[in-house]
Scaffold this motif. Structure first.
Motif, mmCIF file in Angstrom:
data_model
loop_
_atom_site.group_PDB
_atom_site.id
_atom_site.type_symbol
_atom_site.label_atom_id
_atom_site.label_comp_id
_atom_site.label_asym_id
_atom_site.label_seq_id
_atom_site.Cartn_x
_atom_site.Cartn_y
_atom_site.Cartn_z
ATOM 1 N N PHE A 139 83.404 33.564 56.937
ATOM 2 C CA PHE A 139 83.808 34.093 58.234
ATOM 3 C C PHE A 139 82.750 33.668 59.246
ATOM 4 C CE2 PHE A 139 80.874 37.451 59.384
ATOM 5 C CZ PHE A 139 80.232 37.729 58.194
ATOM 6 N N VAL A 162 81.357 34.236 63.527
ATOM 7 C CA VAL A 162 81.453 34.904 64.827
ATOM 8 C C VAL A 162 81.242 33.820 65.872
ATOM 9 C CG1 VAL A 162 80.371 36.529 66.379
ATOM 10 C CG2 VAL A 162 80.701 37.131 64.012
ATOM 11 N N LYS A 165 84.442 35.575 75.237
ATOM 12 C CA LYS A 165 84.533 36.724 74.335
ATOM 13 C C LYS A 165 83.991 36.291 72.990
ATOM 14 C CE LYS A 165 88.940 37.226 75.514
ATOM 15 N NZ LYS A 165 89.009 36.976 76.943
ATOM 16 N N GLN A 166 83.615 37.277 72.165
ATOM 17 C CA GLN A 166 83.170 36.952 70.803
ATOM 18 C C GLN A 166 84.277 37.332 69.847
ATOM 19 O OE1 GLN A 166 79.438 38.725 70.037
ATOM 20 N NE2 GLN A 166 78.459 37.763 71.783
ATOM 21 N N TRP A 167 84.555 36.430 68.923
ATOM 22 C CA TRP A 167 85.624 36.652 67.960
ATOM 23 C C TRP A 167 85.054 36.536 66.555
ATOM 24 C CZ3 TRP A 167 90.503 36.871 70.451
ATOM 25 C CH2 TRP A 167 90.530 36.338 71.751
ATOM 26 N N LYS A 168 85.564 37.400 65.660
ATOM 27 C CA LYS A 168 85.192 37.261 64.242
ATOM 28 C C LYS A 168 86.369 36.593 63.563
ATOM 29 C CE LYS A 168 84.469 39.931 60.087
ATOM 30 N NZ LYS A 168 85.638 39.419 59.450
ATOM 31 N N LEU A 198 77.814 32.030 66.500
ATOM 32 C CA LEU A 198 76.674 32.944 66.497
ATOM 33 C C LEU A 198 76.268 33.355 65.094
ATOM 34 C CD1 LEU A 198 78.223 35.102 69.235
ATOM 35 C CD2 LEU A 198 76.014 34.111 69.503
ATOM 36 N N LEU A 199 77.217 33.378 64.178
ATOM 37 C CA LEU A 199 76.951 33.925 62.843
ATOM 38 C C LEU A 199 77.934 33.279 61.896
ATOM 39 C CD1 LEU A 199 77.153 37.805 62.265
ATOM 40 C CD2 LEU A 199 76.203 36.214 60.702
ATOM 41 N N ASP A 203 80.176 35.689 50.974
ATOM 42 C CA ASP A 203 79.978 36.928 50.227
ATOM 43 C C ASP A 203 78.506 37.183 49.942
ATOM 44 O OD1 ASP A 203 81.023 38.265 47.022
ATOM 45 O OD2 ASP A 203 80.814 39.229 48.967
ATOM 46 N N THR A 258 74.358 35.211 54.613
ATOM 47 C CA THR A 258 74.785 35.118 56.009
ATOM 48 C C THR A 258 73.784 34.265 56.741
ATOM 49 O OG1 THR A 258 74.809 37.504 55.736
ATOM 50 C CG2 THR A 258 75.905 36.638 57.658
ATOM 51 N N ILE A 277 72.402 33.833 60.400
ATOM 52 C CA ILE A 277 72.419 34.473 61.718
ATOM 53 C C ILE A 277 71.775 33.521 62.704
ATOM 54 C CG2 ILE A 277 71.749 36.507 63.002
ATOM 55 C CD1 ILE A 277 71.511 38.000 60.452
ATOM 56 N N GLY A 278 72.468 33.222 63.770
ATOM 57 C CA GLY A 278 71.917 32.307 64.763
ATOM 58 C C GLY A 278 71.087 33.062 65.770
ATOM 59 N N PRO A 291 70.065 32.346 69.560
ATOM 60 C CA PRO A 291 71.325 33.057 69.402
ATOM 61 C C PRO A 291 72.448 32.220 68.805
ATOM 62 C CG PRO A 291 71.068 32.363 71.670
ATOM 63 C CD PRO A 291 69.852 31.887 70.938
#
Lengths: 149, 154
Positions: free
Chosen positions: B46, B48, B54-57, B84-85, B89, B92, B94-95, B97
């Motif tokens: 997944f 982000v 807007k931010q979408w997941k 951004l991310l 499982d 992750t 993480i950016g 940003p």
């Protein structure tokens, strides 16, 4: 001969009153009481409904943001952090996720949220250490500790 | 010297772990994650994404609807760059940003360009004979997310 004005027995009468009334009543069909049937009452109710929906569109944004903040607070308390600490430390670590995203991650991706909480906690501790500084007293300033020589 | 309320700070004393040990631990973790990505030991990814302000997941096979016009025809493939991310499982990314473009690739196709249902804007002031009604129809675009790929360049 050409008649320049219309004769008096020719009147212009309203023929589509039914459809004009239906235009308003169609928005009131799911209301309660006589305002879903009677035009005079329905006009007032429909007008209020439109105005309320216009204003609600602006308040929805505030309401949803408060909801996200509540959810993030609950999730971060499960990991031992309060909401202001969590959000401020995330911003200081240059993570630009907005509250909607963090709330969604807290619901659907718990492991990711845990790692974000750990990141915020670590940045908080580094902030505390940076605030303490060296632990030495600044020069040329009287302190409580008076040295008698 | 006597202890007062200001001798020690109001937060509990913190001790950070040893930086050398930490650096070793970090390198180990990065190596493991890189190996996992290279070997392909992840299920569904997944991401982000910051798109249309807007931010979408999103995941693959996702539908997204945005309230504006996109200057792309129906059926065009689009690459979303502001990620951004990215997560799976077990790991992750993480950016700060944003994540690098050579690390993630998110592809989407424009499916539909329609208009929204007619929304009614009404203003009314009582006892002043003032009411205005406006019907607003704004354009919408529907995108389908095709794939999210990550490359082992950590």
């Amino acid at each position: 001969m050409v008649l320049l004005s219309a004769p008096r027995w020719l009147r212009s009468r309203l023929t589509d009153r039914f459809w004009r009334v239906q235009e308003v009543l169609k928005y009131a069909r799911h209301f309660r009481g006589r305002k879903n049937r009677c035009y005079k009452l329905a006009v007032r109710s429909v007008r209020r409904a439109f105005v309320k929906s216009t204003k609600a569109r602006r308040e929805k944004k505030r309401f949803l943001r408060a909801l996200w903040i509540t959810r993030i607070e609950a999730a971060s308390l499960e990991h031992g952090l309060k909401y202001p600490a969590f959000i401020s430390n995330l911003i200081k670590s240059q993570v630009e996720l907005n509250r909607k995203m963090i709330a969604d991650l807290a619901i659907y991706e718990p492991k990711t949220f845990k790692s974000l909480a750990a990141l915020a906690q670590r940045r908080r501790q580094e902030g505390f250490l940076a605030a303490l500084g060296d632990g030495k007293e600044p020069e040329g300033i009287f302190s409580r500790i008076v040295h008698h020589y | 010297v006597a202890k007062t309320s200001l001798t020690s700070p109001p937060w509990p004393e913190v001790k950070l772990p040893d930086p050398v040990e930490e650096a070793k631990h970090h390198a180990e973790v990065v190596r493991k994650v890189n190996a996992m990505i290279a070997a392909g030991h992840y299920g569904r990814l997944f991401a982000v994404v910051h798109f249309a302000s807007k931010q979408w997941k999103i995941t693959s096979e996702d539908l997204i609807m945005m309230d504006n016009v996109l200057e792309a025809e129906c059926g065009d493939r689009i690459r979303m760059e502001k990620v951004l991310l990215v997560g799976a499982d077990d790991f992750t990314l993480i950016g700060r940003p944003l994540l690098g473009k050579e690390l993630v690739r998110v592809e989407a196709t424009v499916i539909e360009k329609t208009e929204s249902w007619p929304k009614i804007n009404m203003r009314f002031r009582r006892r002043h004979n003032y009411q205005r009604k406006k019907i607003i129809v704004h354009p919408q675009t529907v995108l389908r997310i095709n794939t999210i790929e990550i490359f082992p360049s950590l």
